[in-house]
Motif scaffolding. Structure first.
Motif, PDB file in Angstrom:
ATOM      1  N   ARG A  67       0.820  -1.225   0.000  1.00  0.00           N
ATOM      2  CA  ARG A  67       0.000   0.000   0.000  1.00  0.00           C
ATOM      3  C   ARG A  67       0.842   1.259   0.000  1.00  0.00           C
ATOM      4  NH1 ARG A  67      -3.505  -1.982   5.033  1.00  0.00           N
ATOM      5  NH2 ARG A  67      -4.601  -3.685   4.006  1.00  0.00           N
ATOM      6  N   ASP A  68       1.918   1.266   0.783  1.00  0.00           N
ATOM      7  CA  ASP A  68       2.692   2.484   0.991  1.00  0.00           C
ATOM      8  C   ASP A  68       4.080   2.470   0.366  1.00  0.00           C
ATOM      9  OD1 ASP A  68       0.627   3.633   2.556  1.00  0.00           O
ATOM     10  OD2 ASP A  68       1.288   2.459   4.285  1.00  0.00           O
ATOM     11  N   ALA A  95      -2.320  -7.253  -4.689  1.00  0.00           N
ATOM     12  CA  ALA A  95      -1.806  -6.135  -3.877  1.00  0.00           C
ATOM     13  C   ALA A  95      -0.595  -5.490  -4.537  1.00  0.00           C
ATOM     14  CB  ALA A  95      -1.446  -6.625  -2.474  1.00  0.00           C
ATOM     15  N   SER A  98      -1.708  -3.708  -7.774  1.00  0.00           N
ATOM     16  CA  SER A  98      -2.556  -2.543  -7.496  1.00  0.00           C
ATOM     17  C   SER A  98      -1.830  -1.422  -6.777  1.00  0.00           C
ATOM     18  CB  SER A  98      -3.765  -2.971  -6.652  1.00  0.00           C
ATOM     19  OG  SER A  98      -4.529  -3.926  -7.333  1.00  0.00           O
ATOM     20  N   SER A  99      -0.650  -1.677  -6.303  1.00  0.00           N
ATOM     21  CA  SER A  99       0.105  -0.662  -5.580  1.00  0.00           C
ATOM     22  C   SER A  99       0.355   0.561  -6.458  1.00  0.00           C
ATOM     23  CB  SER A  99       1.447  -1.240  -5.122  1.00  0.00           C
ATOM     24  OG  SER A  99       2.264  -0.210  -4.591  1.00  0.00           O
TER      25      SER A  99
END
Length: 140
Positions: A67-68, A95, A98-99
């Motif tokens: 995510r980050d 994940a 999609s980041s």
């Protein structure tokens, strides 16, 4: 002074590719925070021994840290569900894909996942190219 960029290195199996990536990042003297994410504890430990700043293991670690991350580096299989002999789950691949971070995928032709048109140079050269692209794209 701005915060360090976060580079997430993902690997499985024995962690050899991730270990080599982290060693080259450290050798280049880049001011980045390296988070090693292994699909298993052996891969995580290999990357931690190579000099990662932080480390975690498993699907949820991939999901949370993707995510980050400003940059995610790993074999091309990290965006393919069920790759790496099943170590990359559907959720983990999603994940990473999609980041919002830069994704640097190192072509590794295994598990029936081939990148056509990619020149066949050594793994070390591919890692060097990934590090140079990261430096350029993240303005390091």
């Amino acid at each position: 002074m701005s915060a360090k960029k976060t580079v997430m290195v993902v690997d499985g199996q024995g962690g050899g590719l991730g270990k080599a990536v982290i060693e080259k990042i450290n050798k280049a003297g880049l001011s980045v925070r390296v988070i090693a994410i292994g699909t298993n504890s052996a891969a995580t430990m290999a990357m931690l021994r190579a000099g990662a700043d932080d480390a975690a293991t498993g699907e949820n670690a991939i999901i949370v840290n993707a995510r980050d991350a400003d940059c995610i580096i790993g074999a091309n299989g990290i965006v393919a569900a069920n790759s790496m002999f099943g170590e990359i789950t559907c959720a983990a691949a999603c994940a990473v894909a999609s980041s919002g971070g830069l994704k640097l995928l190192i072509p590794v032709n295994k598990c029936n996942l081939f990148l056509v048109g990619v020149k066949e140079n050594g793994l070390g050269e591919k890692i060097d190219e990934a590090i140079e692209k990261m430096k350029l794209e993240l303005s390091l």
